[in-house]
Design an enzyme around this catalytic site. Structure first.
Site, mmCIF file in Angstrom:
data_model
loop_
_atom_site.group_PDB
_atom_site.id
_atom_site.type_symbol
_atom_site.label_atom_id
_atom_site.label_comp_id
_atom_site.label_asym_id
_atom_site.label_seq_id
_atom_site.Cartn_x
_atom_site.Cartn_y
_atom_site.Cartn_z
ATOM 1 N N PRO A 80 8.522 0.796 0.974
ATOM 2 C CG PRO A 80 7.673 2.616 -0.255
ATOM 3 C CD PRO A 80 8.439 2.500 1.060
ATOM 4 N N GLY A 82 8.201 -2.131 -5.156
ATOM 5 C CA GLY A 82 7.148 -2.568 -6.069
ATOM 6 C C GLY A 82 7.561 -3.855 -6.843
ATOM 7 C CB THR A 158 7.023 8.036 -3.856
ATOM 8 O OG1 THR A 158 6.978 7.130 -2.779
ATOM 9 C CG2 THR A 158 8.446 7.856 -4.592
ATOM 10 N NE ARG A 167 16.052 1.633 -11.083
ATOM 11 C CZ ARG A 167 14.592 1.399 -10.922
ATOM 12 N NH1 ARG A 167 14.004 0.626 -11.241
ATOM 13 N NH2 ARG A 167 13.911 2.633 -10.442
ATOM 14 C CG HIS A 275 13.295 5.461 -5.594
ATOM 15 N ND1 HIS A 275 12.115 6.242 -5.405
ATOM 16 C CD2 HIS A 275 13.054 4.279 -5.893
ATOM 17 C CE1 HIS A 275 11.226 5.242 -6.057
ATOM 18 N NE2 HIS A 275 11.694 4.059 -6.067
ATOM 19 C CB SER A 307 18.724 5.279 0.576
ATOM 20 O OG SER A 307 17.458 5.752 -0.241
ATOM 21 N N GLY A 308 20.142 2.499 1.923
ATOM 22 C CA GLY A 308 21.486 2.059 2.593
ATOM 23 C C GLY A 308 21.427 1.381 3.967
ATOM 24 N N GLY A 329 14.805 -0.902 2.672
ATOM 25 C CA GLY A 329 14.083 -1.360 1.458
ATOM 26 C C GLY A 329 14.610 -2.689 1.205
HETATM 27 C C1 LIG Z 1 12.823 -3.051 -6.071
HETATM 28 C C2 LIG Z 1 12.544 -1.812 -5.598
HETATM 29 C C3 LIG Z 1 11.366 -1.462 -5.757
HETATM 30 C C4 LIG Z 1 11.022 -0.196 -5.316
HETATM 31 N N1 LIG Z 1 9.884 0.217 -5.616
HETATM 32 C C5 LIG Z 1 9.102 1.365 -4.803
HETATM 33 C C6 LIG Z 1 8.059 2.070 -5.118
HETATM 34 O O1 LIG Z 1 7.288 1.189 -5.606
HETATM 35 N N2 LIG Z 1 7.736 3.102 -4.434
HETATM 36 C C7 LIG Z 1 8.527 3.662 -3.803
HETATM 37 O O2 LIG Z 1 8.510 4.824 -3.167
HETATM 38 N N3 LIG Z 1 9.898 3.272 -3.467
HETATM 39 C C8 LIG Z 1 10.300 2.089 -4.174
HETATM 40 N N4 LIG Z 1 11.534 1.736 -3.782
HETATM 41 C C9 LIG Z 1 12.414 2.502 -2.957
HETATM 42 C C10 LIG Z 1 12.384 2.149 -1.715
HETATM 43 O O3 LIG Z 1 11.139 2.281 -1.021
HETATM 44 C C11 LIG Z 1 13.470 2.574 -0.682
HETATM 45 O O4 LIG Z 1 13.204 3.878 -1.007
HETATM 46 C C12 LIG Z 1 14.804 1.975 -1.008
HETATM 47 O O5 LIG Z 1 14.767 0.549 -1.145
HETATM 48 C C13 LIG Z 1 15.563 2.469 0.363
HETATM 49 O O6 LIG Z 1 17.180 1.901 -0.066
HETATM 50 P P1 LIG Z 1 17.741 0.522 0.598
HETATM 51 O O7 LIG Z 1 17.194 -0.519 -0.511
HETATM 52 O O8 LIG Z 1 19.004 0.693 0.114
HETATM 53 O O9 LIG Z 1 17.251 0.445 1.889
HETATM 54 C C14 LIG Z 1 11.970 0.398 -4.472
HETATM 55 C C15 LIG Z 1 13.169 0.173 -3.999
HETATM 56 C C16 LIG Z 1 13.526 -1.201 -4.578
HETATM 57 C C17 LIG Z 1 14.915 -1.858 -4.273
#
Ligand SMILES: Cc1cc2nc3c(=O)[nH]c(=O)nc-3n(C[C@H](O)[C@H](O)[C@H](O)COP(=O)(O)O)c2cc1C
Length: 384
Positions: A80, A82, A158, A167, A275, A307-308, A329
């Site tokens: 997910p 946002g 979450t 950030r 996250h 994540s990653g 993500g």
């Molecule tokens: C721009 C952005 C917005 C995100 N928004 C949410 C969100 O609304 N809800 C949530 O559970 N995780 C959110 N995440 C976390 C992602 O669901 C996920 O855990 C994360 O992107 C995984 O890491 P990766 O980007 O390295 O794959 C967000 C991540 C990013 C990069």
């Protein structure tokens, strides 16, 4: 560099960076504080060596994976995200449709720029819903009821946002809610005309599910209060478990005892997640946290990891250490930023083909039949 020359997710990221104004690129690309955790997620994957096995017939390789009673074509889906329309207009819808076409799960964020109903329709049976628990129970219940009515079968709560992450890049870029057109932003817009014109046509990025509630928000603190709460505990989680009839997944678990508590509470799965390094800078990489969690759960719950994830082989590294499924993500999001629908497809193809190649190289012909112990981790990080 054209899309057809993008060889990796990193290449797509670089292309997206050139096409998107800095404040919008950083909003997605950035992590918490000095971003150490974000880098650590990726570096920790790279440190894990899987030992190939040869002389196995891998002429046919099946990447299908089953989770929560549904079979998907790949053992990964979209995490997910946002406010993704700030990155590229209609990015949510593009990714939801892509996930449907490719038969992988798409997780619709509570904070998406597109409503959960529209995303359910676009993902058409492949959608999971991600819930943020509000400080206001009526807001949370409203979202759950809408997710139920929209037909979602899997809900992901979450839990790793007791406070919004700090950030540094967003602070430096002076990102504000509501969005302000500072002179610096105007210059960035002028330097990225394709993004600016497309974005202008689509209107200001927003958080669609809360549109009414956020109408009068004048600060980021107002938005935060509506979306999340520092008061979330196991008590609310239990209430949500009892309320939601479908599969319940808890996202943001890093400690084995929290994982065990999720199992005791009746969850169906967890996402081992930090996250994407956007919440804290001092925590472990998820792949480092995974082995202890897998051992503590001993098969009681579905373990998903995110994540990653940047390479197909990362999916197998996660499998080797105990996760049956992963979420990407930023990886597919970079694809959209690099080239809209075509870029998203390119990102999907890169992950798919890298996974397929890695399976072949490791002597594995079926992901579904793959036992964790069949993957050999150099230096004994796995827990067979
Ligand atoms: C721009 C952005 C917005 C995100 N928004 C949410 C969100 O609304 N809800 C949530 O559970 N995780 C959110 N995440 C976390 C992602 O669901 C996920 O855990 C994360 O992107 C995984 O890491 P990766 O980007 O390295 O794959 C967000 C991540 C990013 C990069």
């Amino acid at each position: 560099m054209g899309l057809d020359r993008a060889a990796s997710i990193d290449d797509l990221r670089a292309r997206a960076k050139r096409r998107i104004p800095r404040f919008a690129f950083d909003l997605v690309d950035g992590g918490a504080e000095g971003e150490r955790n974000m880098r650590r997620n990726i570096e920790a994957f790279e440190e894990i060596a899987l030992v190939p096995r040869y002389m196995v017939d891998v002429a046919e390789i099946d990447t299908k994976a089953e989770i929560f009673g549904q079979t998907y074509d790949q053992p990964f889906g979209q995490a997910p995200i946002g406010m993704l329309n700030a990155f590229w207009p209609d990015a949510d819808l593009k990714l939801a449709r892509l996930c449907k076409r490719e038969n992988v799960p798409y997780v619709a964020s509570s904070a998406a720029s597109t409503t959960l109903e529209q995303l359910a329709e676009a993902a058409d049976g492949n959608g999971w819903f991600q819930l943020y628990v509000s400080g206001d129970d009526a807001v949370t219940e409203g979202l759950i009821a809408r997710a139920e009515a929209a037909g979602y079968q899997v809900m992901m709560v979450t839990v790793d946002v007791p406070a919004a992450g700090k950030r540094d890049r967003d602070i430096r870029n002076q990102l504000s809610v509501p969005f302000k057109f500072t002179p610096g932003v105007m210059l960035q817009l002028a330097a990225n005309p394709v993004w600016s014109l497309t974005s202008l046509r689509h209107g200001r990025p927003n958080i669609a599910n809360y549109a009414d509630l956020l109408k009068n928000a004048t600060s980021y603190a107002d938005v935060q209060k509506t979306l999340i709460t520092p008061g979330l505990t196991w008590v609310q989680l239990k209430r949500i478990r009892d309320r939601w009839k479908g599969k319940l997944v808890v996202k943001g678990i890093l400690h084995p005892e929290d994982a065990v508590r999720c199992a005791e509470l009746g969850a169906d799965g967890i996402v081992v997640s930090n996250h994407g390094g956007r919440q804290v800078a001092f925590g472990p990489a998820t792949i480092e946290a995974l082995p202890d969690i897998a051992e503590a759960l001993s098969g009681k719950l579905e373990i998903i990891l995110d994540s990653g994830i940047r390479r197909g082989a990362d999916i197998l590294r996660a499998k080797a250490l105990g996760a049956g499924f992963v979420l990407a993500g930023r990886a597919l999001a970079y694809g959209v930023g690099a080239g809209g629908d075509e870029g998203a497809e390119r990102a999907m193809d890169i992950l798919k083909l890298e996974l397929l190649r890695a399976l072949g190289q490791l002597g594995i012909s079926s992901y579904a039949a793959l036992a964790q112990s069949a993957l050999h981790v150099k230096d004994g990080m796995s827990r067979e």
